[in-house]
Design a protein around this motif. Structure first.
Motif, PDB file in Angstrom:
ATOM      1  N   UNK A 279       0.504  -1.106  -0.234  1.00 56.99           N
ATOM      2  CA  UNK A 279       0.292  -0.272  -0.676  1.00 56.99           C
ATOM      3  C   UNK A 279       0.837   1.428  -0.018  1.00 56.99           C
ATOM      4  N   UNK A 280       0.490   1.858  -1.259  1.00 60.10           N
ATOM      5  CA  UNK A 280       1.484   3.193  -1.227  1.00 60.10           C
ATOM      6  C   UNK A 280       0.052   4.646  -0.556  1.00 60.10           C
ATOM      7  N   UNK A 281       0.531   5.916   0.439  1.00 57.41           N
ATOM      8  CA  UNK A 281      -0.206   6.644   0.605  1.00 57.41           C
ATOM      9  C   UNK A 281       0.683   7.795  -0.445  1.00 57.41           C
ATOM     10  N   UNK A 282      -0.063   8.543  -0.976  1.00 60.90           N
ATOM     11  CA  UNK A 282      -0.357   9.455  -1.867  1.00 60.90           C
ATOM     12  C   UNK A 282      -1.378  10.598  -1.708  1.00 60.90           C
ATOM     13  N   UNK A 283      -0.757  11.391  -0.305  1.00 61.41           N
ATOM     14  CA  UNK A 283      -1.592  12.680   0.254  1.00 61.41           C
ATOM     15  C   UNK A 283      -3.211  12.287   0.694  1.00 61.41           C
ATOM     16  N   UNK A 284      -4.418  11.928  -0.050  1.00 63.05           N
ATOM     17  CA  UNK A 284      -5.098  11.583   0.393  1.00 63.05           C
ATOM     18  C   UNK A 284      -5.897  10.464   0.099  1.00 63.05           C
ATOM     19  N   UNK A 285      -5.114   9.746  -1.514  1.00 58.85           N
ATOM     20  CA  UNK A 285      -5.313   9.242  -1.955  1.00 58.85           C
ATOM     21  C   UNK A 285      -4.144   7.763  -1.860  1.00 58.85           C
ATOM     22  N   UNK A 286      -4.849   6.096  -1.686  1.00 63.83           N
ATOM     23  CA  UNK A 286      -3.889   5.487  -1.174  1.00 63.83           C
ATOM     24  C   UNK A 286      -3.930   4.486  -3.101  1.00 63.83           C
ATOM     25  N   UNK A 287      -2.691   3.733  -2.821  1.00 60.64           N
ATOM     26  CA  UNK A 287      -3.141   2.661  -3.985  1.00 60.64           C
ATOM     27  C   UNK A 287      -1.948   1.754  -3.318  1.00 60.64           C
ATOM     28  N   UNK A 288      -2.998   0.693  -3.738  1.00 57.90           N
ATOM     29  CA  UNK A 288      -3.275  -1.034  -3.230  1.00 57.90           C
ATOM     30  C   UNK A 288      -2.176  -2.021  -4.575  1.00 57.90           C
ATOM     31  N   UNK A 289      -1.520  -3.029  -3.876  1.00 58.28           N
ATOM     32  CA  UNK A 289      -1.129  -3.171  -5.300  1.00 58.28           C
ATOM     33  C   UNK A 289      -1.543  -5.024  -4.692  1.00 58.28           C
ATOM     34  N   UNK A 290      -1.905  -5.790  -5.056  1.00 58.23           N
ATOM     35  CA  UNK A 290      -1.978  -7.196  -4.664  1.00 58.23           C
ATOM     36  C   UNK A 290      -1.108  -8.297  -5.570  1.00 58.23           C
ATOM     37  N   UNK A 291      -0.325  -9.107  -4.738  1.00 61.20           N
ATOM     38  CA  UNK A 291       0.626 -10.350  -4.869  1.00 61.20           C
ATOM     39  C   UNK A 291       0.077 -11.506  -4.589  1.00 61.20           C
TER      40      UNK A 291
ATOM     41  N   UNK B  22      -9.785   8.181  -1.524  1.00 59.09           N
ATOM     42  CA  UNK B  22      -9.815   7.284  -2.828  1.00 59.09           C
ATOM     43  C   UNK B  22      -8.735   5.946  -2.857  1.00 59.09           C
ATOM     44  N   UNK B  23      -9.381   4.830  -3.073  1.00 56.64           N
ATOM     45  CA  UNK B  23      -8.010   3.949  -3.472  1.00 56.64           C
ATOM     46  C   UNK B  23      -8.086   2.729  -4.102  1.00 56.64           C
TER      47      UNK B  23
END
Length: 402
Positions: free
Chosen positions: A123-135, A158-159
């Motif tokens: 999970x990376x956090x970019x301010x008010x947004x998250x980016x999720x990567x599943x492996x 948002x995610x």
């Protein structure tokens, strides 16, 4: 804590003399270490791991379609892998980042898979947004719980969900780049790093959008570059280039990347940080560009090499080693006497010692002396698990070439 009966779960029995890594808390149980499976676990089911003698080792999640047949999460026999367990792991990861950055960071890695006890989730956090990567397919089967928990704990606008090349085939994981919850992130998003501003496209950018793992290395390298003419290969969206110009006061930086869309963002980032007069960006293949520069007898005070992962499996190690040798050998032919070589590897399968040996061979082949000034790794929001040394993947060598 919720408890359950351990006997209720299918059991994975290891082969003789295969248990030691898992008693030592390594989280990956490969298919070749397994003697048999008792019960009929389905993809994503919780299982118990036992030694050949029947001794309990850990609890994990099962995936019959992956070579990593079981991913381990708990070494307590009475601790189920339930929502409460995942919530506590997320709390631990988030608490570390709050300690590192003091407040919600405008840009950081919030969850780093195995290092945070959550193998298969980034999970990376970019301010008010998250980016999720599943492996991990098994962990991704619980994505609804994770999205609810992340929304409760971080309260993002948002995610966004991203995929990684090859994971679908390796894990039997069917996920697509898409909006998971909330609002779609703007394009670009903006992050702050070492006083610099960077636009990031988390929807179509490489990997998870921005390489937070090089944060401290970009600042460290800049200290050596005052007045220098710098070549930055694999520059992506300009992280090293802009740090060299703005923080390091380099005379000029030439950034090269194969992606025109990344270079467009790099040019905008240069304007954002008011260094457009010091930095130029060119599209090109790294090896061919380096060869052309050598033929043209161009010279630089510093060369930065930050290639993408070159070894994705053990079968690719030898080819990756040849690639690293070639890149660094060409770089040495471009360096002025007493020039600076900054060379990186994010291939976890290439150890620090392996990389040092490659550099030694490069220096001998070029007939030049190479002094290592600093050996650096990934930033602290990408912690290394001593139980899974594969998490120590990034090498950054700052070297003087005589």
């Amino acid at each position: 804590m919720t408890t359950d009966s351990a006997e209720a779960f299918p059991t994975v029995i290891l082969k003789k003399r295969k248990a030691l890594p898992f008693f030592s808390r390594h989280p990956w149980v490969f298919a070749g270490a397994i003697a048999r499976v008792e019960g009929e676990p389905q993809p994503g089911d919780e299982v118990l791991l036992r030694s050949h003698e029947g001794q309990f080792i850990a609890r994990g999640l099962f995936n019959p379609e992956s070579n990593i047949r079981v991913r381990l999460y708990s070494w307590k026999e009475d601790q189920p892998l339930d929502r409460e367990f995942w919530s506590a792991r997320l709390d631990d990861a988030i608490a570390l980042r709050k300690k590192l950055f003091g407040k919600p960071a405008r840009g950081c890695r919030l969850v780093f898979s195995e290092s945070d006890g959550l193998s298969g989730l980034t999970v990376d956090q970019y301010g008010e947004f998250l980016l999720v990567q599943w492996t991990s397919r098994a962990l991704a089967a619980r994505q609804q719980d994770f999205y609810e928990l992340l929304n409760e704990k971080v309260k993002p606008r948002g995610i966004w969900q991203r995929t990684e090349r090859g994971v679908g085939e390796a894990e039997g994981l069917a996920v697509a780049d898409s909006l998971a919850t909330g609002s779609a992130p703007p394009r670009p998003l903006f992050v702050e790093e070492n006083g610099l501003q960077f636009g990031v496209d988390v929807v179509e950018g490489q990997k998870t959008g921005f390489y937070f793992d090089q944060r401290d290395n970009r600042a460290a390298v800049a200290r050596y570059l005052k007045g220098s003419n710098v070549l930055d290969m694999f520059c992506y969206t300009g992280g090293f280039s802009i740090a060299a110009a703005k923080l390091g006061e380099a005379r000029h930086v030439t950034g090269v990347d194969s992606s025109e869309s990344a270079l467009d963002m790099a040019r905008r980032n240069a304007e954002l940080n008011e260094v457009s007069s010091q930095v130029s960006f060119e599209q090109g293949d790294a090896f061919r560009t380096l060869e052309s520069l050598v033929e043209e007898k161009k010279r630089f005070d510093a060369v930065i090499l930050d290639p993408p992962k070159m070894a994705r499996s053990r079968g690719g190690i030898e080819r990756a080693a040849r690639g690293y040798f070639s890149l660094n050998r060409l770089a040495l032919d471009l360096l002025e006497p007493n020039g600076l070589l900054v060379t990186c590897s994010c291939s976890g399968l290439i150890s620090r010692e392996d990389f040092e040996q490659i550099l030694a061979k490069v220096a001998l082949d070029a007939g030049r002396s190479l002094q290592v000034l600093e050996v650096r790794g990934q930033a602290a929001d990408h912690p290394v698990s001593v139980h899974c040394l594969e998490t120590s993947y990034l090498k950054c060598f700052i070297c003087r070439v005589v």
